[in-house]
Design a protein around this motif. Structure first.
Motif, PDB file in Angstrom:
ATOM      1  N   GLU A 246     -30.511  -7.822  -9.772  1.00  0.00           N
ATOM      2  CA  GLU A 246     -29.326  -8.869  -9.832  1.00  0.00           C
ATOM      3  C   GLU A 246     -29.490  -8.817 -11.368  1.00  0.00           C
ATOM      4  O   GLU A 246     -30.453  -8.574 -12.141  1.00  0.00           O
ATOM      5  CB  GLU A 246     -29.733 -10.051  -9.367  1.00  0.00           C
ATOM      6  CG  GLU A 246     -29.892  -9.945  -7.765  1.00  0.00           C
ATOM      7  CD  GLU A 246     -30.049 -11.217  -7.342  1.00  0.00           C
ATOM      8  OE1 GLU A 246     -29.289 -11.992  -6.662  1.00  0.00           O
ATOM      9  OE2 GLU A 246     -31.216 -11.667  -7.071  1.00  0.00           O
ATOM     10  N   ILE A 247     -28.178  -9.001 -11.901  1.00  0.00           N
ATOM     11  CA  ILE A 247     -27.884  -8.842 -13.413  1.00  0.00           C
ATOM     12  C   ILE A 247     -27.474 -10.405 -13.772  1.00  0.00           C
ATOM     13  O   ILE A 247     -26.243 -10.919 -13.477  1.00  0.00           O
ATOM     14  CB  ILE A 247     -27.140  -7.766 -14.027  1.00  0.00           C
ATOM     15  CG1 ILE A 247     -27.705  -6.466 -13.431  1.00  0.00           C
ATOM     16  CG2 ILE A 247     -27.009  -8.006 -15.397  1.00  0.00           C
ATOM     17  CD1 ILE A 247     -26.614  -5.410 -13.495  1.00  0.00           C
ATOM     18  N   LEU A 248     -28.193 -11.104 -14.666  1.00  0.00           N
ATOM     19  CA  LEU A 248     -27.718 -12.461 -15.088  1.00  0.00           C
ATOM     20  C   LEU A 248     -27.059 -12.074 -16.487  1.00  0.00           C
ATOM     21  O   LEU A 248     -27.817 -11.702 -17.429  1.00  0.00           O
ATOM     22  CB  LEU A 248     -28.729 -13.568 -15.263  1.00  0.00           C
ATOM     23  CG  LEU A 248     -28.435 -14.867 -15.997  1.00  0.00           C
ATOM     24  CD1 LEU A 248     -27.186 -15.672 -15.050  1.00  0.00           C
ATOM     25  CD2 LEU A 248     -29.700 -15.497 -16.161  1.00  0.00           C
ATOM     26  N   ASP A 249     -25.817 -12.486 -16.783  1.00  0.00           N
ATOM     27  CA  ASP A 249     -25.224 -12.423 -18.016  1.00  0.00           C
ATOM     28  C   ASP A 249     -25.544 -13.957 -18.580  1.00  0.00           C
ATOM     29  O   ASP A 249     -24.856 -15.028 -18.149  1.00  0.00           O
ATOM     30  CB  ASP A 249     -23.644 -12.252 -17.734  1.00  0.00           C
ATOM     31  CG  ASP A 249     -23.093 -12.149 -19.178  1.00  0.00           C
ATOM     32  OD1 ASP A 249     -23.056 -12.762 -20.110  1.00  0.00           O
ATOM     33  OD2 ASP A 249     -22.124 -11.135 -19.034  1.00  0.00           O
ATOM     34  N   LEU A 250     -26.171 -14.077 -19.807  1.00  0.00           N
ATOM     35  CA  LEU A 250     -26.372 -15.129 -20.414  1.00  0.00           C
ATOM     36  C   LEU A 250     -25.241 -15.792 -21.067  1.00  0.00           C
ATOM     37  O   LEU A 250     -25.289 -17.000 -21.410  1.00  0.00           O
ATOM     38  CB  LEU A 250     -27.415 -14.905 -21.417  1.00  0.00           C
ATOM     39  CG  LEU A 250     -28.969 -14.436 -20.774  1.00  0.00           C
ATOM     40  CD1 LEU A 250     -29.748 -14.049 -22.204  1.00  0.00           C
ATOM     41  CD2 LEU A 250     -29.533 -15.448 -20.046  1.00  0.00           C
ATOM     42  N   GLU A 251     -24.285 -15.174 -21.283  1.00  0.00           N
ATOM     43  CA  GLU A 251     -22.862 -15.829 -21.810  1.00  0.00           C
ATOM     44  C   GLU A 251     -22.181 -16.412 -20.875  1.00  0.00           C
ATOM     45  O   GLU A 251     -21.710 -17.521 -21.074  1.00  0.00           O
ATOM     46  CB  GLU A 251     -22.214 -14.732 -22.266  1.00  0.00           C
ATOM     47  CG  GLU A 251     -22.992 -14.209 -23.800  1.00  0.00           C
ATOM     48  CD  GLU A 251     -22.040 -13.021 -24.410  1.00  0.00           C
ATOM     49  OE1 GLU A 251     -21.218 -12.346 -23.935  1.00  0.00           O
ATOM     50  OE2 GLU A 251     -22.661 -12.649 -25.624  1.00  0.00           O
ATOM     51  N   THR A 252     -22.228 -16.175 -19.475  1.00  0.00           N
ATOM     52  CA  THR A 252     -21.377 -16.666 -18.545  1.00  0.00           C
ATOM     53  C   THR A 252     -22.109 -17.261 -17.296  1.00  0.00           C
ATOM     54  O   THR A 252     -21.600 -17.876 -16.292  1.00  0.00           O
ATOM     55  CB  THR A 252     -20.332 -15.460 -17.923  1.00  0.00           C
ATOM     56  OG1 THR A 252     -21.203 -14.504 -17.334  1.00  0.00           O
ATOM     57  CG2 THR A 252     -19.755 -14.898 -18.776  1.00  0.00           C
ATOM     58  N   ASN A 253     -23.449 -17.061 -17.150  1.00  0.00           N
ATOM     59  CA  ASN A 253     -24.341 -17.632 -16.297  1.00  0.00           C
ATOM     60  C   ASN A 253     -23.947 -16.922 -14.867  1.00  0.00           C
ATOM     61  O   ASN A 253     -24.606 -17.526 -14.014  1.00  0.00           O
ATOM     62  CB  ASN A 253     -24.591 -19.067 -16.150  1.00  0.00           C
ATOM     63  CG  ASN A 253     -25.532 -19.416 -17.334  1.00  0.00           C
ATOM     64  OD1 ASN A 253     -26.291 -18.618 -17.884  1.00  0.00           O
ATOM     65  ND2 ASN A 253     -25.187 -20.784 -17.597  1.00  0.00           N
TER      66      ASN A 253
END
Length: 182
Positions: free
Chosen positions: A105-112
């Motif tokens: 799983e990949i969490l995008d820290l800019e969009t959560n």
């Protein structure tokens, strides 16, 4: 005699340069849990997944702000996983491995927002991992592909971020999990 003098000299250097460690209590997480994974991005620590004392799997991410000494729950839901791994690349955290879960799983820290990456066909819990030049290297672990958690792995592989693919490498000579060996 020379060996004793040398050891005394080294011991003297150690004690001369010894520092005092001072610990202080920081903010508590919202929920006590074990078997988590963590990654650092900017001035924040992200702790994901794990298990809670009495009510099963934790399927969320908490962010600790080092600057503010404060925890907050990131608005993202994860698949259940215990003893997984996390690595940071740019503004993304890659969460993978863990007992009973082959999904990356990949969490995008800019969009959560959380997206899924390639399935790892040789997943484990308690594995070691590191990131270098756009590749996440994973080694060892226990519970290979949901086998008994006491079965250690000698697998060595990498995940290529650019192509979203897992690749095997030659097996390690000794099966290990986070410092333990069979």
């Amino acid at each position: 005699m020379k060996k004793t003098a040398f050891l005394l000299f080294i011991s003297g250097l150690f004690f001369t340069n010894a520092q005092t460690l001072n610990f202080k209590h920081l903010a508590d997480m919202s929920v006590r849990r074990g078997g988590t994974s963590s990654a650092v991005a900017n001035d924040d620590i992200y702790v994901s997944n794990g298990y809670r004392d009495n009510d099963g799997n934790a399927t969320f991410i908490e962010k600790y702000s080092i600057k503010d000494n404060r925890w907050s729950v990131v608005n993202a839901k994860l698949l259940p996983r215990r003893f997984g791994n996390s690595e940071t690349d740019g503004h993304k955290i890659y969460i993978f491995n863990g007992w009973g879960n082959s999904h990356l799983e990949i969490l995008d820290l800019e969009t959560n927002k959380v997206t899924k990456g390639a399935v790892n066909r040789a997943y484990t819990g308690n594995a070691g991992s590191d990131i270098h030049n756009g590749k996440i290297y994973v080694f060892g672990g226990s519970g290979l592909n949901n086998a008994a958690t006491t079965v250690f792995s000698n697998r060595f592989q990498y995940y290529d971020i650019a192509s979203d693919t897992w690749h095997p490498l030659p097996d390690m000579p000794t099966a290990r999990k986070q410092g333990a060996k069979l």
